[in-house]
Design a protein around this motif. Structure first.
Motif, PDB file in Angstrom:
ATOM      1  N   ARG A  41     148.699 139.936  42.546  1.00 44.95           N
ATOM      2  CA  ARG A  41     150.125 140.121  42.699  1.00 44.95           C
ATOM      3  C   ARG A  41     150.684 140.322  41.509  1.00 44.95           C
ATOM      4  O   ARG A  41     150.264 139.776  40.358  1.00 44.95           O
ATOM      5  CB  ARG A  41     150.673 138.764  43.414  1.00 44.95           C
ATOM      6  N   GLN A  42     151.578 141.347  41.306  1.00 46.49           N
ATOM      7  CA  GLN A  42     152.045 141.665  39.934  1.00 46.49           C
ATOM      8  C   GLN A  42     153.188 140.836  39.699  1.00 46.49           C
ATOM      9  O   GLN A  42     154.270 140.629  40.512  1.00 46.49           O
ATOM     10  CB  GLN A  42     152.682 143.101  39.955  1.00 46.49           C
ATOM     11  N   SER A  43     153.116 140.299  38.486  1.00 52.89           N
ATOM     12  CA  SER A  43     154.502 139.557  38.007  1.00 52.89           C
ATOM     13  C   SER A  43     154.726 139.529  36.825  1.00 52.89           C
ATOM     14  O   SER A  43     153.568 139.722  35.668  1.00 52.89           O
ATOM     15  CB  SER A  43     154.378 138.168  38.533  1.00 52.89           C
ATOM     16  N   GLU A  44     155.809 139.437  36.239  1.00 53.89           N
ATOM     17  CA  GLU A  44     156.184 139.410  34.904  1.00 53.89           C
ATOM     18  C   GLU A  44     156.065 138.267  34.174  1.00 53.89           C
ATOM     19  O   GLU A  44     156.195 137.114  34.926  1.00 53.89           O
ATOM     20  CB  GLU A  44     157.600 139.907  34.578  1.00 53.89           C
ATOM     21  N   GLY A  45     155.430 138.116  32.966  1.00 57.33           N
ATOM     22  CA  GLY A  45     155.399 136.730  32.223  1.00 57.33           C
ATOM     23  C   GLY A  45     153.796 136.441  32.340  1.00 57.33           C
ATOM     24  O   GLY A  45     153.053 137.032  32.873  1.00 57.33           O
TER      25      GLY A  45
END
Length: 193
Positions: free
Chosen positions: A118-122
Protein backbone atom coordinates in the motif's frame (compact mmCIF):
# COMPACT_ATOMS: atom_id res chain seq x y z
CA UNK A 1 -68.71 7.08 5.67
CA UNK A 2 -67.06 10.12 4.10
CA UNK A 3 -63.88 10.05 2.04
CA UNK A 4 -62.46 12.85 4.17
CA UNK A 5 -62.18 10.77 7.32
CA UNK A 6 -61.22 7.10 6.67
CA UNK A 7 -61.76 4.71 9.57
CA UNK A 8 -60.83 1.13 10.28
CA UNK A 9 -64.43 -0.12 10.12
CA UNK A 10 -67.78 1.08 8.86
CA UNK A 11 -71.05 -0.03 10.41
CA UNK A 12 -73.90 -1.18 8.18
CA UNK A 13 -76.87 0.78 9.58
CA UNK A 14 -79.42 -1.95 8.86
CA UNK A 15 -77.67 -4.90 10.47
CA UNK A 16 -75.16 -3.36 12.91
CA UNK A 17 -72.30 -5.37 11.30
CA UNK A 18 -68.82 -3.90 11.16
CA UNK A 19 -67.29 -3.97 7.69
CA UNK A 20 -63.49 -3.57 7.34
CA UNK A 21 -62.53 -0.54 5.27
CA UNK A 22 -59.18 0.13 3.56
CA UNK A 23 -57.70 3.07 5.48
CA UNK A 24 -54.63 3.46 3.32
CA UNK A 25 -54.11 7.07 2.43
CA UNK A 26 -52.89 8.44 -0.84
CA UNK A 27 -49.74 10.51 -1.00
CA UNK A 28 -49.70 14.02 -2.36
CA UNK A 29 -49.02 12.71 -5.88
CA UNK A 30 -52.23 10.68 -5.89
CA UNK A 31 -50.54 7.25 -5.70
CA UNK A 32 -50.85 4.61 -3.06
CA UNK A 33 -48.89 5.05 0.15
CA UNK A 34 -45.99 2.80 1.15
CA UNK A 35 -46.87 -0.60 2.64
CA UNK A 36 -47.45 -0.67 6.38
CA UNK A 37 -44.30 -0.81 8.52
CA UNK A 38 -44.87 -4.44 9.42
CA UNK A 39 -45.07 -5.53 5.80
CA UNK A 40 -41.95 -3.58 4.89
CA UNK A 41 -40.06 -5.08 7.81
CA UNK A 42 -41.12 -8.59 6.78
CA UNK A 43 -39.97 -7.95 3.21
CA UNK A 44 -36.62 -6.61 4.41
CA UNK A 45 -36.18 -9.58 6.76
CA UNK A 46 -36.98 -11.99 3.93
CA UNK A 47 -34.49 -10.23 1.63
CA UNK A 48 -31.81 -10.38 4.34
CA UNK A 49 -32.51 -14.09 4.86
CA UNK A 50 -32.28 -14.76 1.12
CA UNK A 51 -28.95 -12.88 0.90
CA UNK A 52 -27.64 -14.76 3.91
CA UNK A 53 -28.64 -18.13 2.45
CA UNK A 54 -27.05 -17.19 -0.89
CA UNK A 55 -23.85 -16.08 0.86
CA UNK A 56 -23.70 -19.31 2.86
CA UNK A 57 -24.15 -21.40 -0.31
CA UNK A 58 -21.37 -19.44 -2.02
CA UNK A 59 -19.11 -19.94 0.99
CA UNK A 60 -19.93 -23.69 0.95
CA UNK A 61 -18.91 -23.99 -2.70
CA UNK A 62 -15.80 -21.88 -2.19
CA UNK A 63 -14.91 -23.92 0.91
CA UNK A 64 -14.69 -26.98 -1.33
CA UNK A 65 -12.70 -25.11 -3.98
CA UNK A 66 -10.36 -23.33 -1.54
CA UNK A 67 -10.25 -26.19 0.99
CA UNK A 68 -11.48 -24.30 4.09
CA UNK A 69 -14.30 -22.00 5.11
CA UNK A 70 -11.77 -19.47 6.42
CA UNK A 71 -10.13 -19.17 3.01
CA UNK A 72 -13.57 -18.97 1.35
CA UNK A 73 -14.67 -16.12 3.62
CA UNK A 74 -11.44 -14.25 2.93
CA UNK A 75 -11.91 -14.72 -0.83
CA UNK A 76 -15.48 -13.37 -0.69
CA UNK A 77 -14.38 -10.39 1.40
CA UNK A 78 -11.62 -9.55 -1.09
CA UNK A 79 -14.09 -9.77 -4.00
CA UNK A 80 -16.33 -7.30 -2.13
CA UNK A 81 -13.50 -4.94 -1.16
CA UNK A 82 -10.44 -5.43 -3.37
CA UNK A 83 -7.05 -4.18 -2.24
CA UNK A 84 -7.78 -4.59 1.46
CA UNK A 85 -5.10 -5.10 4.10
CA UNK A 86 -5.09 -8.19 6.30
CA UNK A 87 -6.46 -6.07 9.15
CA UNK A 88 -9.34 -4.84 6.97
CA UNK A 89 -10.10 -8.41 5.88
CA UNK A 90 -10.05 -9.58 9.51
CA UNK A 91 -12.47 -6.81 10.47
CA UNK A 92 -14.78 -7.60 7.53
CA UNK A 93 -14.86 -11.34 8.15
CA UNK A 94 -14.72 -11.43 11.94
CA UNK A 95 -11.69 -13.75 11.78
CA UNK A 96 -8.61 -13.38 13.96
CA UNK A 97 -5.96 -11.18 12.31
CA UNK A 98 -3.28 -13.87 12.69
CA UNK A 99 -5.56 -16.42 10.98
CA UNK A 100 -6.20 -14.00 8.12
CA UNK A 101 -2.48 -13.22 7.67
CA UNK A 102 -1.61 -16.92 7.55
CA UNK A 103 -4.38 -17.72 5.06
CA UNK A 104 -3.53 -14.73 2.86
CA UNK A 105 0.10 -15.82 2.69
CA UNK A 106 -0.96 -19.30 1.54
CA UNK A 107 -3.54 -17.95 -0.92
CA UNK A 108 -0.92 -15.61 -2.39
CA UNK A 109 1.56 -18.46 -2.74
CA UNK A 110 -1.13 -20.49 -4.58
CA UNK A 111 -1.95 -17.58 -6.88
CA UNK A 112 -5.50 -17.09 -5.58
CA UNK A 113 -4.81 -13.55 -4.38
CA UNK A 114 -2.52 -10.82 -5.67
CA UNK A 115 -0.76 -8.46 -3.31
CA UNK A 116 1.08 -5.16 -3.43
CA UNK A 117 2.47 -2.73 -0.91
CA UNK A 118 0.00 0.00 0.00
CA UNK A 119 1.36 3.35 -1.01
CA UNK A 120 1.17 6.03 1.63
CA UNK A 121 2.95 9.26 2.26
CA UNK A 122 5.02 9.67 5.34
CA UNK A 123 7.12 7.37 7.44
CA UNK A 124 5.91 4.07 8.69
CA UNK A 125 5.15 0.58 7.63
CA UNK A 126 3.25 0.19 4.37
CA UNK A 127 1.20 -3.00 4.75
CA UNK A 128 0.37 -5.37 1.93
CA UNK A 129 -3.04 -5.02 0.35
CA UNK A 130 -4.71 -7.97 -1.35
CA UNK A 131 -7.09 -8.62 -4.21
CA UNK A 132 -8.67 -11.99 -5.05
CA UNK A 133 -8.43 -13.32 -8.60
CA UNK A 134 -11.66 -13.32 -10.62
CA UNK A 135 -14.01 -16.29 -10.08
CA UNK A 136 -13.49 -17.38 -13.70
CA UNK A 137 -9.75 -17.78 -13.04
CA UNK A 138 -10.50 -19.64 -9.82
CA UNK A 139 -12.75 -22.07 -11.73
CA UNK A 140 -9.99 -22.59 -14.29
CA UNK A 141 -7.62 -23.62 -11.50
CA UNK A 142 -10.17 -26.06 -10.09
CA UNK A 143 -10.93 -27.66 -13.45
CA UNK A 144 -7.37 -28.93 -13.80
CA UNK A 145 -7.47 -30.43 -10.32
CA UNK A 146 -10.85 -32.12 -10.90
CA UNK A 147 -9.72 -33.41 -14.30
CA UNK A 148 -6.58 -34.96 -12.77
CA UNK A 149 -8.59 -36.58 -9.97
CA UNK A 150 -11.15 -38.04 -12.40
CA UNK A 151 -8.39 -39.38 -14.65
CA UNK A 152 -6.76 -41.02 -11.64
CA UNK A 153 -10.09 -42.67 -10.85
CA UNK A 154 -10.62 -43.82 -14.44
CA UNK A 155 -7.11 -45.27 -14.51
CA UNK A 156 -7.27 -46.79 -11.04
CA UNK A 157 -6.32 -50.27 -12.26
CA UNK A 158 -3.17 -48.93 -13.87
CA UNK A 159 -2.27 -47.07 -10.69
CA UNK A 160 -2.83 -50.18 -8.59
CA UNK A 161 -0.63 -52.25 -10.91
CA UNK A 162 1.92 -49.43 -10.86
CA UNK A 163 1.93 -49.31 -14.65
CA UNK A 164 1.68 -46.28 -16.86
CA UNK A 165 -1.97 -45.28 -17.38
CA UNK A 166 -3.24 -46.12 -20.85
CA UNK A 167 -5.13 -42.90 -21.41
CA UNK A 168 -6.50 -39.71 -19.95
CA UNK A 169 -10.20 -40.12 -20.78
CA UNK A 170 -11.43 -37.02 -18.97
CA UNK A 171 -10.95 -33.62 -20.53
CA UNK A 172 -12.80 -30.63 -19.08
CA UNK A 173 -12.96 -27.33 -20.90
CA UNK A 174 -14.51 -24.22 -19.41
CA UNK A 175 -15.81 -21.53 -21.73
CA UNK A 176 -17.58 -18.28 -21.05
CA UNK A 177 -21.24 -17.97 -22.00
CA UNK A 178 -21.58 -17.41 -25.73
CA UNK A 179 -18.01 -18.56 -26.34
CA UNK A 180 -17.34 -21.52 -28.60
CA UNK A 181 -15.20 -24.35 -27.20
CA UNK A 182 -11.76 -24.51 -28.77
CA UNK A 183 -11.27 -27.16 -31.42
CA UNK A 184 -8.03 -28.82 -30.44
CA UNK A 185 -8.59 -31.69 -32.85
CA UNK A 186 -10.00 -34.09 -30.26
CA UNK A 187 -13.10 -36.10 -31.09
CA UNK A 188 -15.81 -35.32 -28.54
CA UNK A 189 -16.90 -38.96 -28.19
CA UNK A 190 -13.36 -40.24 -27.93
CA UNK A 191 -10.96 -37.56 -26.79
CA UNK A 192 -8.03 -39.96 -27.05
CA UNK A 193 -8.27 -41.68 -30.47
Amino acid sequence: MSDDNPTDTDTDADEGVEIPVDTGSEDEMGGESEPAGGARERLEEEADRARSEFDSRVVDILSWVLETETRARIYVQLRKLPWSTSEEVAEGTGLYPSTVREALAALHEEGVVDRQKRQSEGAGNNPYEYMAIPPSDLVGNVVGRVQDELNTLFNLDSHLDETEPESRPVSIEVTAEGEEPSDDGADEENPNP
